[in-house]
Design an enzyme around this catalytic site. Structure first.
Site, PDB file in Angstrom:
ATOM      1  N   HIS A 102       8.586  -8.581   6.237  1.00  0.00           N
ATOM      2  CA  HIS A 102       7.774  -7.259   6.673  1.00  0.00           C
ATOM      3  C   HIS A 102       8.147  -6.710   7.932  1.00  0.00           C
ATOM      4  O   HIS A 102       7.445  -6.313   8.744  1.00  0.00           O
ATOM      5  CB  HIS A 102       6.498  -7.186   6.154  1.00  0.00           C
ATOM      6  CG  HIS A 102       5.775  -5.785   6.106  1.00  0.00           C
ATOM      7  ND1 HIS A 102       4.764  -5.662   5.283  1.00  0.00           N
ATOM      8  CD2 HIS A 102       6.142  -4.638   6.618  1.00  0.00           C
ATOM      9  CE1 HIS A 102       4.742  -4.104   5.557  1.00  0.00           C
ATOM     10  NE2 HIS A 102       5.209  -3.525   6.502  1.00  0.00           N
ATOM     11  N   ARG A 136       6.378  -1.279  -0.082  1.00  0.00           N
ATOM     12  CA  ARG A 136       5.213  -2.064  -0.079  1.00  0.00           C
ATOM     13  C   ARG A 136       5.428  -3.003  -1.294  1.00  0.00           C
ATOM     14  O   ARG A 136       6.124  -2.613  -2.283  1.00  0.00           O
ATOM     15  CB  ARG A 136       3.957  -1.150  -0.174  1.00  0.00           C
ATOM     16  CG  ARG A 136       3.391  -0.429   0.779  1.00  0.00           C
ATOM     17  CD  ARG A 136       3.003  -1.285   2.037  1.00  0.00           C
ATOM     18  NE  ARG A 136       2.358  -0.698   3.120  1.00  0.00           N
ATOM     19  CZ  ARG A 136       3.063  -0.694   4.193  1.00  0.00           C
ATOM     20  NH1 ARG A 136       4.342  -0.847   4.377  1.00  0.00           N
ATOM     21  NH2 ARG A 136       2.294   0.057   5.027  1.00  0.00           N
TER      22      ARG A 136
HETATM   23  P1  NDP Z   1       6.683   9.830   3.507  1.00  0.00           P
HETATM   24  O1  NDP Z   1       5.317  10.412   2.883  1.00  0.00           O
HETATM   25  O2  NDP Z   1       7.375  10.677   4.437  1.00  0.00           O
HETATM   26  O3  NDP Z   1       7.664   9.965   2.241  1.00  0.00           O
HETATM   27  C1  NDP Z   1       7.210   9.450   0.769  1.00  0.00           C
HETATM   28  C2  NDP Z   1       8.333   9.924  -0.245  1.00  0.00           C
HETATM   29  O4  NDP Z   1       7.745   9.377  -1.225  1.00  0.00           O
HETATM   30  C3  NDP Z   1       8.343  11.357  -0.188  1.00  0.00           C
HETATM   31  O5  NDP Z   1       9.535  11.806  -0.711  1.00  0.00           O
HETATM   32  C4  NDP Z   1       7.483  11.599  -1.777  1.00  0.00           C
HETATM   33  O6  NDP Z   1       7.828  12.775  -2.461  1.00  0.00           O
HETATM   34  C5  NDP Z   1       7.781  10.332  -2.497  1.00  0.00           C
HETATM   35  N1  NDP Z   1       6.812  10.001  -3.536  1.00  0.00           N
HETATM   36  C6  NDP Z   1       5.377   9.647  -3.234  1.00  0.00           C
HETATM   37  N2  NDP Z   1       5.023   9.516  -4.465  1.00  0.00           N
HETATM   38  C7  NDP Z   1       5.890   9.775  -5.312  1.00  0.00           C
HETATM   39  C8  NDP Z   1       6.099   9.531  -6.849  1.00  0.00           C
HETATM   40  N3  NDP Z   1       4.863   9.160  -7.411  1.00  0.00           N
HETATM   41  N4  NDP Z   1       7.215  10.015  -7.543  1.00  0.00           N
HETATM   42  C9  NDP Z   1       8.119  10.165  -6.715  1.00  0.00           C
HETATM   43  N5  NDP Z   1       8.290  10.201  -5.398  1.00  0.00           N
HETATM   44  C10 NDP Z   1       7.319   9.981  -4.618  1.00  0.00           C
HETATM   45  O7  NDP Z   1       6.624   8.255   3.761  1.00  0.00           O
HETATM   46  P2  NDP Z   1       7.673   7.668   4.736  1.00  0.00           P
HETATM   47  O8  NDP Z   1       9.041   8.016   4.334  1.00  0.00           O
HETATM   48  O9  NDP Z   1       7.404   7.729   6.313  1.00  0.00           O
HETATM   49  O10 NDP Z   1       7.305   6.055   4.436  1.00  0.00           O
HETATM   50  C11 NDP Z   1       7.571   5.575   3.170  1.00  0.00           C
HETATM   51  C12 NDP Z   1       6.926   4.270   3.015  1.00  0.00           C
HETATM   52  O11 NDP Z   1       7.772   3.392   3.631  1.00  0.00           O
HETATM   53  C13 NDP Z   1       5.260   3.918   3.548  1.00  0.00           C
HETATM   54  O12 NDP Z   1       4.672   4.446   2.817  1.00  0.00           O
HETATM   55  C14 NDP Z   1       5.577   2.706   3.818  1.00  0.00           C
HETATM   56  O13 NDP Z   1       4.560   1.979   2.778  1.00  0.00           O
HETATM   57  C15 NDP Z   1       6.778   2.305   4.008  1.00  0.00           C
HETATM   58  N6  NDP Z   1       7.049   1.355   5.317  1.00  0.00           N
HETATM   59  C16 NDP Z   1       7.486   0.059   5.457  1.00  0.00           C
HETATM   60  C17 NDP Z   1       7.853  -0.406   6.502  1.00  0.00           C
HETATM   61  C18 NDP Z   1       8.374  -1.701   6.588  1.00  0.00           C
HETATM   62  O14 NDP Z   1       8.367  -2.211   7.676  1.00  0.00           O
HETATM   63  N7  NDP Z   1       8.744  -2.453   5.426  1.00  0.00           N
HETATM   64  C19 NDP Z   1       7.800   0.499   7.638  1.00  0.00           C
HETATM   65  C20 NDP Z   1       7.404   1.862   7.520  1.00  0.00           C
HETATM   66  C21 NDP Z   1       7.109   2.108   6.333  1.00  0.00           C
HETATM   67  P3  NDP Z   1       7.610  14.089  -1.794  1.00  0.00           P
HETATM   68  O15 NDP Z   1       8.398  14.314  -0.532  1.00  0.00           O
HETATM   69  O16 NDP Z   1       7.992  15.129  -2.904  1.00  0.00           O
HETATM   70  O17 NDP Z   1       6.141  14.376  -1.462  1.00  0.00           O
HETATM   71  C1  OXD Z   2       4.301   0.832   7.999  1.00  0.00           C
HETATM   72  C2  OXD Z   2       4.666  -0.590   8.148  1.00  0.00           C
HETATM   73  O1  OXD Z   2       3.880   1.186   7.181  1.00  0.00           O
HETATM   74  O2  OXD Z   2       5.113  -1.233   9.177  1.00  0.00           O
HETATM   75  O3  OXD Z   2       4.689   1.455   9.107  1.00  0.00           O
HETATM   76  O4  OXD Z   2       4.611  -1.213   7.030  1.00  0.00           O
END
Ligand code: NDP
Ligand code: OXD
Length: 321
Positions: free
Chosen positions: A284, A236
């Site tokens: 994005h 993000r």
């Molecule tokens: P998940 O919730 O599956 O994974 C998030 C990961 O981040 C987890 O491993 C979590 O740790 C880690 N995490 C969260 N907070 C912290 C922190 N403070 N310190 C260290 N690690 C942290 O999310 P997704 O993988 O499904 O998606 C990730 C992000 O990708 C979404 O939230 C979104 O913002 C972005 N996204 C962007 C898109 C785009 O087109 N640009 C499309 C889709 C998503 P733990 O496993 O230990 O909980």
């Molecule tokens: C999502 C994105 O969060 O598209 O899925 O950014």
């Protein structure tokens, strides 16, 4: 049409978020259910039991007194978490193979682009310059993935199979074959020190806002064959300090950056990112949510929920992701 109504609130503004297209898909998969596309809404808000949303306006969901579940039509829920009036019902996010594989494509594309010196090679082509530089092997590059969740763990696995030295950083401990796993604030520096290409797939929360800043970039490995580390952010825009990225690209703390997300979207026309020679920018769209795939995913979850089954991929409001 005796099944509870599903309301669609979609405010993306881009081709993939065409509300009419999502409405058509939901009508196909919810044939015996009323699907209202809002705000053109037609009925009594009390009839709405489910809402499927993308970037609803703050307060919009509070209008439905009988809401049972909110389905976010993407993976990231930061926009919803920021809504103080969000109804206290389960919030389900997208975690499906289709979206995951799209993100892995983006990550692999951009890691390979920097690893294979594509910015230099395209400039050479434009200038008709036949001057190949030494090309190091994938094993010489440490790729560090911030976020080892649904998206980060899949990208890590594919990059590992391509031969990169892959590490990941998460909140809680992980064990992924062939991936060096770090977690928590205490292990962040060690993770950064071995990283030449930093990939950010974190969710935006109070803990992660502006985590991508000068202090963090300065801890990345500077001794690798690339000369200077590279940033790839598809998480993000709120994760990055944008002024710091520009300063770090200009003073060499960073060698290049691939950015898919921004503090303000759409990226304003006067943003220096558009024309910066070391930035590869995408609007994005690293991983679009596909209306066919995701409407089916939501419809199946509702059917299962109404049959007494558990919802999947429910967000933890305390963690914010
Ligand atoms: P998940 O919730 O599956 O994974 C998030 C990961 O981040 C987890 O491993 C979590 O740790 C880690 N995490 C969260 N907070 C912290 C922190 N403070 N310190 C260290 N690690 C942290 O999310 P997704 O993988 O499904 O998606 C990730 C992000 O990708 C979404 O939230 C979104 O913002 C972005 N996204 C962007 C898109 C785009 O087109 N640009 C499309 C889709 C998503 P733990 O496993 O230990 O909980
Ligand atoms: C999502 C994105 O969060 O598209 O899925 O950014």
């Amino acid at each position: 049409m005796d099944k509870a109504t599903l309301a669609l609130l979609i405010h993306g503004g881009t081709e993939n978020w065409s509300p009419a297209r999502w409405k058509r898909r939901f009508d196909e998969v919810c044939r015996d259910r009323r699907v209202w596309l809002l705000p053109e809404g037609q009925g009594d808000p009390a009839d709405v039991h489910y809402a499927a949303v993308w970037k609803p306006a703050p307060g919009e969901l509070a209008a439905f007194p009988n809401l049972r579940v909110i389905f976010n039509l993407g993976a990231g829920v930061d926009a919803l978490m920021a809504d103080k009036s969000l109804p206290k019902v389960p919030l389900v996010r997208v975690a499906v193979g289709d979206l995951t594989h799209r993100m892995t494509e983006y990550v692999v594309l951009h890691v390979l682009m920097h690893h294979r010196q594509e910015l230099y090679l395209r400039a050479s082509q434009r200038e008709k310059r036949w001057q190949p530089k030494f090309q190091w092997p994938a094993a010489a590059i440490g790729v560090g993935i911030m976020g080892l969740g649904t998206l980060g763990s899949d990208a890590a696995d594919v990059l590992r199979r391509l031969g990169f030295r892959v590490a990941g950083w998460s909140n809680t401990p992980k064990a992924i074959e062939g991936v060096e796993c770090f977690h928590g604030k205490e292990e962040l520096d060690a993770f950064l020190q071995r990283t030449d290409i930093l990939v950010c797939l974190l969710p935006l929360t109070a803990d992660t806002r502006h985590i991508l800043n000068r202090g963090l970039f300065a801890k990345l490995n500077r001794a690798g064959p690339m000369g200077a580390p590279v940033l790839i952010n598809a998480g993000r825009g709120g994760l990055q300090n944008e002024a710091d990225i520009l300063h770090c690209l200009d003073d060499g703390t960073l060698g290049a950056a691939s950015l898919d997300v921004y503090a303000v979207e759409p990226l304003p026309p006067d943003s220096p990112f558009w024309t910066h020679p070391k930035i590869v920018l995408t609007p994005h769209n690293a991983a679009d949510t596909d209306p066919d795939e995701i409407s089916r995913y939501v419809a199946q979850q509702i059917e299962r929920f109404e049959a007494g089954g558990a919802l999947q991929n429910v967000v933890d409001p305390a963690r914010g992701y």
